[in-house]
Design a protein around this motif. Sequence first.
Motif, short mmCIF file in Angstrom:
data_model
loop_
_atom_site.label_atom_id
_atom_site.label_comp_id
_atom_site.label_asym_id
_atom_site.label_seq_id
_atom_site.Cartn_x
_atom_site.Cartn_y
_atom_site.Cartn_z
N LYS A 768 46.99 -43.38 -23.78
CA LYS A 768 47.45 -43.71 -25.11
C LYS A 768 46.33 -44.34 -25.90
O LYS A 768 45.51 -45.07 -25.34
CB LYS A 768 48.64 -44.68 -25.05
N CYS A 769 46.35 -44.06 -27.24
CA CYS A 769 45.36 -44.66 -28.14
C CYS A 769 45.87 -46.06 -28.46
O CYS A 769 46.81 -46.22 -29.25
CB CYS A 769 45.20 -43.79 -29.39
N SER A 770 45.24 -47.05 -27.89
CA SER A 770 45.72 -48.43 -28.05
C SER A 770 45.01 -49.18 -29.17
O SER A 770 45.49 -50.19 -29.67
CB SER A 770 45.57 -49.19 -26.73
N SER A 776 43.95 -45.94 -23.27
CA SER A 776 44.40 -46.66 -22.07
C SER A 776 45.16 -45.69 -21.18
O SER A 776 46.10 -45.03 -21.65
CB SER A 776 45.31 -47.83 -22.45
N CYS A 777 44.70 -45.52 -19.87
CA CYS A 777 45.27 -44.52 -18.96
C CYS A 777 46.72 -44.83 -18.62
O CYS A 777 47.13 -45.97 -18.49
CB CYS A 777 44.46 -44.45 -17.65
N LYS A 783 40.48 -43.21 -15.28
CA LYS A 783 39.52 -42.83 -16.31
C LYS A 783 38.48 -41.86 -15.76
O LYS A 783 37.98 -42.03 -14.65
CB LYS A 783 38.81 -44.07 -16.86
N ASP A 784 38.15 -40.85 -16.61
CA ASP A 784 37.06 -39.93 -16.26
C ASP A 784 35.76 -40.64 -16.58
O ASP A 784 35.62 -41.29 -17.63
CB ASP A 784 37.19 -38.64 -17.09
N VAL A 785 34.80 -40.54 -15.64
CA VAL A 785 33.57 -41.32 -15.81
C VAL A 785 32.81 -40.91 -17.07
O VAL A 785 32.30 -41.75 -17.82
CB VAL A 785 32.67 -41.16 -14.54
N GLY A 786 32.75 -39.61 -17.35
CA GLY A 786 31.90 -39.13 -18.47
C GLY A 786 32.64 -39.00 -19.79
O GLY A 786 32.01 -38.90 -20.83
N LYS A 787 34.00 -38.98 -19.77
CA LYS A 787 34.75 -38.74 -21.00
C LYS A 787 35.72 -39.88 -21.23
O LYS A 787 36.67 -40.07 -20.46
CB LYS A 787 35.52 -37.41 -20.91
N LYS A 788 35.47 -40.64 -22.33
CA LYS A 788 36.27 -41.85 -22.55
C LYS A 788 37.71 -41.54 -22.99
O LYS A 788 38.57 -42.40 -22.95
CB LYS A 788 35.60 -42.76 -23.56
#
Length: 1559
Positions: A768-770, A776-777, A783-788
Amino acid sequence: MNVQIIILIAVTLCANFSQQQKNGICPKLTKVKKSRLVPYTYMIQNPSCAPYYRAYCPPVPYNYYRLEIYTDDVVTNECCKGYVELSKNHCIPHCSKECVYGKCTAPETCSCNPGYTKDVKNKYLCIPKCSKPCINGRCTSPEICTCNTNYTINFKDKYLCEPICSPLCVNSKCTAPEICSCNSGFEKDLQNKYNCNPVCGKGCVNAKCTEPEICSCNTGYVKDARNKNLCNPVCTKTCVNSKCSAPETCSCNSGFAKDAANNYLCNPVCSKTCMNSKCTAPETCSCNEGFSKDSENKYLCNPVCSETCVNSKCSAPETCSCNSGFEKDAANKYLCNPVCSKPCMNSKCTAPEICSCNAGFSKDSENNYLCNPVCSETCENSKCSAPETCSCNSGFAKDAANNYLCNPVCSKPCTNSKCTAPETCSCNTGFSKDSKNKYLCNPVCSETCVNSKCSAPETCSCNSGFAKDAANKYVCNPVCSKPCMNSKCTASETCSCNTGFSKDSENKYLCNPVCSETCVNSKCSAPETCSCNSGFAKDAANKYVCNPVCSKPCMNSKCTAPETCSCNTGFSKDSENNYLCNPVCTKTCVNSKCSAPETCSCNNGFAKDAANKYLCNPVCSKLCMNSKCTAPETCSCYAGFSKDRENKYLCNPVCTKPCVNSKCTAPETCSCNAGFSRDLKNKYLCNPVCTKTCVNSKCSAPETCSCNNGFAKDAANKYLCNPVCSKPCTNSKCTAPETCSCNTGFSKDPKNKYLCNPVCIKTCVNSKCSAPETCSCNSGFAKDVGKKYLCKPVCSKPCINSNCTSPETCSCNTGFSKDSKNKYLCNPVCAKTCVNSKCSAPETCSCNAGFSKDPKNKYVCNPVCTKTCVNSKCTAPEMCSCNTGFSKDLQNKYLCNPVCSRTCVNSKCSASETCSCNNGFAKDPRNDYLCNPVCSRTCVNSRCSAPETCSCNDGFAKDPTNKYLCNPVCSKSCVNSKCSAPEICSCNNGFAKDAGNKYFCNPLCSKPCVNSKCTAPETCSCNGGFSKDPKNKYLCNPVCSRTCVNSKCSAPETCSCNSGFVKDPTNKYLCNPVCSKPCVNGKCTSPEMCSCNSGFSKDLLNKYLCNPVCTRTCVNSKCSAPETCSCYGGFVKDRTNKYLCIPVCSKPCINSKCTAPETCSCNSRFYKDSKNRFLCNPICTRKCINSMCSAPDTCSCNRGFAKDPNNKYLCNPVCSKACTNSKCTAPEICSCDSGFTKDSQNKYLCKPICSKVCVNGECTAPETCSCKSYFTKDSKDKYLCNPVCTNPCINGKCTLPETCSCNPGFSTDSLNKNICNPICSEPCINSKCSAPETCSCSPGFAKDNTNKYRCNPVCSKDCVNAECSSPNTCTCNEGYVPVVNDKFKCNPVCNNTCLNGYCVKPNTCKCNDGFGTDSEDKCVPICRALCLYRDCPRDYEAMNNRCILKSVLSLCTDNTTCVENCVAEDCGGIFSDIPVIRTIINTPLKVLIPAALGVIVTILVAIIVVVIILKKKRRRIDDSKYPIDENLIRNPVFVTDSLPLTATLHMELNPKLELLPGK
């Protein structure tokens, strides 16, 4: 100086006042602050003088300047009263209201545009001018009429508006807007008011009434031949077993049903299936060929054998199966013959080894198998060749009546003779053989036949047109069927005329009298004698001429025929008086009468038109205002105007809708009230004006803004309304009613409009866009390491053939599916079931053992057989399954043989249930197992019994030359006929069957032979004493040797008297005429016909009476004796003509003559009037149309009609002007052509109809609009013409030719009417109004943040001590002047020159280093050399031989510092550059004193020289050093506080400039 300026202003005003007034510019005198440099003198002590010589060295003057501020009067220009400033030095006149269709040319004065004129009541309004009144419309532009609602411009008359009927009026005329009046013979359509339907008195069946009393058939129908109101349907093909009930539609008869493939065919219906037959009629089965109806079951047909199966049974069509002991007959398939070991001759084997003789034969006594023919009588000239049949010898033929007799034959008929032997004719008595034709015998006459032929022994037959001579039977005289009048019969039907007569062209028996000259209006009644026709009288000079007679004098005409007057040129017949001709005017006299040819006299109240002599215009005593004089003292208002109630000569403008906030000042034109302006879309509406734009609101009243819904008034700005939001805006601002605009990084919540959520520019996957750009997962994701923005799902075990797509969830790869037991496992998928195989990978099947891949289907594995399966399929490894209709071969497991359920006849079983025919055979169409023999040609009268072999039917025999042909057999010869069927003779053409003998045909004659016999086809042979009729070959007329006079030859040598004749007692060939009464004065020369004695002639009423003859007719009298006339009662003898008695009539006879007392006889081709016995009316053989019968076969046209050039009985209506797009159907009435309608003002004109209004154009043809000048066709709408503007309209639209109407927020440019300039409610400062309420800054200017109408100048550098007044131009602040080399900087000005210092503020100096301020605020040296002064000057104090400035003593910490700073003015002073003085200053005093005495004189001389030079400089300045500007003297330049001083001013002014005296 002030006086000089005032005078200068006055002169300028006088010189320029007139010109300035024209431009709206007026001079104005204002007071302005100015600055100037004023010279002053600063006295400096001469430094060359020693202190002790100061009395002798006066101070030296130096010139300096100071800045002086003063007030002056300046002349400036400003706009005169009534003018407003448009731009600098450009003033325009102001009008408080908008000049409509004009320009404001002076204060409160509007000048109209070309084509417009001032409105009487409103000085700001210009109304358009039209040279003619607009009919049914209003003048909206110069010479342009705009039609009233539902009217359109006439394409020929732009001032005329015609009513519009939006759909065209069909069969009617558009007489008012949307009102159609039906033409004659038409009636209104109840559903469509624009349509008039034609009227047909009787209903139209299957048709439409397209014209009055005319029915036009509907598509697919044709007119009934007898009933014009009925149309019958048409079917292009014949309806079989049905009727054509509608176009191309056949309705089946009862008991029939439609054929599925053929729409025109109806097949019969049978309720049960027809066995061995077809349903050919309702409930009727027609048997198939070779079958016949069963007696009990009508739907059943049994096989038929066309002949009885003898000794056999009929088992199939035409197939008999022989009984036991019999065999098939070779020639007759229906016959089974018994078997006899020897052939039976003339007999038949009727039982095994038994021969039965044929009829007419008898058994031979010696041979049991032989039978001989039997004839009951002896055959003459012939032999017995068959039972009762004699065969004739050569040259003989059968006798028709006697079968046993043969008569000799002659190949041609024997004429007048008999055939006594073959080819031998013997002549009858009285006939002899023809020398050339042995078959012909001619009759013999002892004498030559004259005009006749010898037709029988001693009998002559007269040639056509001749009759027997009574005395000589061998002579024939010519015959004329009618008596020859004035001639003699000299040849057959030929009469020769007597002298003075000639043959009549039509009647060959008549000879007419001859006159050497043509009888004019008369007839030649005797040689060289003419008798006048009725209504004509003899010409006195010429006996061959008769002149017409008119009973009354012809007025304006001549008598050209009896009672007929022909009009003189320029006159035409009067409709009521046949003798009167009225003057003609070629054009209709309008409001006048035709008084002479081409001359009209005006009616009362009318006056002659100057240009049209046929027109009289109405007269009105007063001028018609806004109207036209249409009748005497009657004004008709122009379109858009209505009558004034009090003044009949005045018409007031009309506005169809009420003028809101305005007044109706012209037709359909409203002038706005003060504070209001015209609405752009609604010309009847004026909207309130607000000088500033109403923001979020509407201008509801002048200078009053009403907020829009959702807005509230701003407290400080009455023109502004701010939006209102009922709830607080979260993460946003209220920018519109109930509308929140999100802050940066936030976006609107879809459910809550007052809430803004954080925004992430990419989608947060599994999160979600917090916060802005922060994800926030979700639970179960990481979380993907390379893609926020990405969170990946987590699975605790590895996914096989799949991917982890959600927490603890594996999604199968393409081509795999989930395993039912292990959620982390995916198995391969095949879209179809693997047949004989397994699915080993996605869409991949692996075959089982003994199977191989199917090449077409990857999911199928087929069984493998090592050998090919014949007529079978490989269904399992090494196993073949037979196809349907085949069976396994016992020895070969790969082979299957075909099976046929029935035996193949004349064929072989080649496939399942399929027989292949042997050579020479072909398949039977009904039996697949049977092959029939084939014959390449049709067997005629036979059947094909074997390949290329035909077997003859019974009664037929083989043709010797054609093996496919069997000919019929007849037992006897066919006479005059041919054997066409067994024992049947067909007669030759022209013959018919004999009733008693079927083998004999008699000749035919289509008509009965009269007095003769039919001896050959259509040939009759006459009986004795008769001869052929020359015209009728079937008739033989009796022959009389002499001509029967007045009788007919009714029998040989017998004459029968004609009717009215009786036999002469002495001559049997003569018949005399009979008269029932005695002939008086004559003789009986023909039946009931008396021939008069000389001098007498036949009585017209009594044919037995001959009256005396008078060579000229006794008129109205009786010829009582030859050449003697006796008058009847009521008649009197003519004095000059003894043969004439004139009747007496009490009144004159019109178109007639007095032919009896009180009796008028009509002239030729006249008839009696029913009411007036003295009047005769002319006869016209045809009806006079639109005219009256004025003379025989002469029609005089009714008023308003003129003769048709091709039809003298027809008068066509006359229209004085040509009917345009119409036809003249009645006097002065034109009926419009299709697609046209009547012009309301010009009855001779029909205007084309366009279903839509032609906008800016004229309807020039039906549905065709032609654009007006300066208009062009719209590409999409054919009824629209757009105005043409040669130059494009900028910020506007071309609404009229060369006229641009500005878009909202724009106004027309005063110089270029094609340009619309944007309107800004406030003037744009340092900018241009580039769009409505938008100012674009001029180059070098930038927008003011607080005022959108203002642009401030931009300077590339900051202005020091100044303001940026124009681009890159700084205007110095008060008390500052510009720096010479830096235009962005201004230095302060000090009134007292800052000597030895610099000006840091206005009137504030800062001293240079080494200088300080004295008591007068002047900069003086901090220290001075004491050597130059006796005592230190004021403001100084002595210290260490130095004079120190008192103001700096406190700064001196020690004497050394102050002394060191004393550099500006040491003993050298300003003369320190002179070596002698410098040496003196620097020399110690003890050295100086001894030397001083020696040089005193020299120093004094030098001082005197210096003083002289200085004086000269003061009085006389070198002009090259101080140039004088003459213009400066004449026009002094003043520096004001608003303008910078010139940077090039000299520090010293020329002393000659006396305007600025120093102090």
